[in-house]
Design an enzyme around this catalytic site. Structure first.
Site, PDB file in Angstrom:
ATOM      1  N   LYS A 182       0.837  -1.213   0.000  1.00  0.00           N
ATOM      2  CA  LYS A 182       0.000   0.000   0.000  1.00  0.00           C
ATOM      3  C   LYS A 182       0.866   1.255   0.000  1.00  0.00           C
ATOM      4  O   LYS A 182       0.563   2.236  -0.699  1.00  0.00           O
ATOM      5  CB  LYS A 182      -0.913  -0.001   1.224  1.00  0.00           C
ATOM      6  N   LEU A 183       1.936   1.253   0.762  1.00  0.00           N
ATOM      7  CA  LEU A 183       2.809   2.425   0.793  1.00  0.00           C
ATOM      8  C   LEU A 183       3.484   2.647  -0.550  1.00  0.00           C
ATOM      9  O   LEU A 183       3.631   3.793  -1.000  1.00  0.00           O
ATOM     10  CB  LEU A 183       3.848   2.277   1.904  1.00  0.00           C
TER      11      LEU A 183
END
Length: 345
Positions: A182-183
């Site tokens: 996600k990052l």
């Protein structure tokens, strides 16, 4: 291990993302003939009224004790640690609880939470951050990234898609991998916004006009993120309630930069995005969408941060772009040809 047949669901965190997600889950559970969705929120005033399909929990501990599956949508790592401390207390008194964390957290935070969950009998913590702004959450078109215990994942995935999302990406058993995934994605989106902010500012200052450059984007780079954030910048529409707040973007970008540092990677585009998010925040943009990072390039060019004009009496981030605000200074617009200027988008 968690129960083999989850039946009762809880949801914690009713912010810009959590509220529409909970609403969609509520409708899905009702269509399946399952018990009402139990809600808890730090600010009780944001809770929708109790009904045949919605119940309220007296506490986090009571919610975890009573529910088979609990989803969370939390703003940052500190809030997650605080909330899960109480949730895990309730799980210790339950017959089995699966936690599905849709927050964007630093990978090691998710690892810590999973280790705490593993100390509790029949309990599992799944890391499942989501991609998509509030409008996509409302339309149940989010993308879920799921990781954690295989047994627990198989029992919750049908409740995630299609009730709240359009696709689920399973990245394995390591919960830290989903958080890092996600990052990486958010870092890419932030870098895209930074690129757009720089080039639209340049186009305006040289007389090309940001509206005209958008035609190039639409023809050569017609990805949803390029088009969506282009429109926000062109229209000076930085409404935070329908986007991702500058404060949240700064938190995520900081996480991405720390993650990169931990593995010796360099992210110069993201470093610029970080600086410009700080600039937007310093000029009163905390409640704006993170595309307001265009404030950085605009200020460097001698323009107002959120309207892109040289002089504006009230620059709040909610202005409207006028016809006169494209093609400022520099080259004459008439000297640039070859592409018809966009009138409507």
């Amino acid at each position: 291990m968690p129960r083999s047949s989850p039946q009762k669901f809880g949801f914690v965190g009713l912010g810009n993302m959590g509220l529409p997600m909970a609403h969609n889950l509520e409708k899905f559970l009702a269509s399946e003939g399952l018990p009402p969705l139990t809600l808890w929120n730090r600010s009780p005033s944001k809770l929708p009224p109790a009904s045949k399909t919605i119940a309220h929990a007296d506490s986090l501990k009571a919610l975890a004790k009573d529910c088979d599956v609990v989803l969370t949508s939390l703003a940052h790592d500190e809030a997650a640690r605080e909330v899960y401390k109480d949730l895990f207390e309730g799980a210790r008194e339950s017959d089995g609880t699966i936690f599905v964390d849709t927050s964007t957290l630093y990978p090691t935070t998710c690892g810590e939470l999973e280790r705490e969950a593993s100390k509790i009998a029949r309990t599992a913590y799944l890391c499942s951050p989501v991609f998509g702004p509030p409008p996509l959450a409302k339309d149940a078109k989010l993308i879920f990234v799921l990781s954690g215990d295989t047994f627990a994942k198989r029992h919750v995935e049908k409740f995630l898609v299609p009730s709240m999302g359009r696709r689920l990406i399973d990245v394995g058993n390591n919960v830290e991998r989903a958080a890092a995934f996600k990052l990486c994605g958010n870092g890419m989106i932030a870098s895209i916004i930074e690129l757009l902010a720089e080039q639209y500012t340049l186009a305006d200052q040289t007389g090309v006009g940001a509206d005209l450059l958008f035609e190039f984007v639409r023809e050569f780079l017609p990805a949803p993120s390029f088009l969506g954030y282009s429109k926000k910048i062109l229209e000076n529409d930085f409404e935070g309630r329908t986007g991702f707040l500058v404060s949240g973007g700064l938190k995520d970008v900081t996480h991405v930069r720390n993650l990169a540092q931990s593995v010796g990677a360099t992210l110069p585009a993201l470093d610029a995005a970080h600086r410009h998010l700080v600039t937007a925040l310093a000029h009163g943009g905390s409640g704006l969408d993170w595309s307001a990072m265009v404030a950085g390039p605009r200020l460097a060019a001698g323009l107002q941060p959120f309207t892109g004009r040289k002089d504006h009496p009230r620059d709040t981030g909610f202005g409207a772009r006028t016809d006169e605000e494209s093609g400022k200074g520099g080259l004459e617009p008439e000297s640039v040809g070859g592409i018809k200027e966009v009138q409507n988008f």
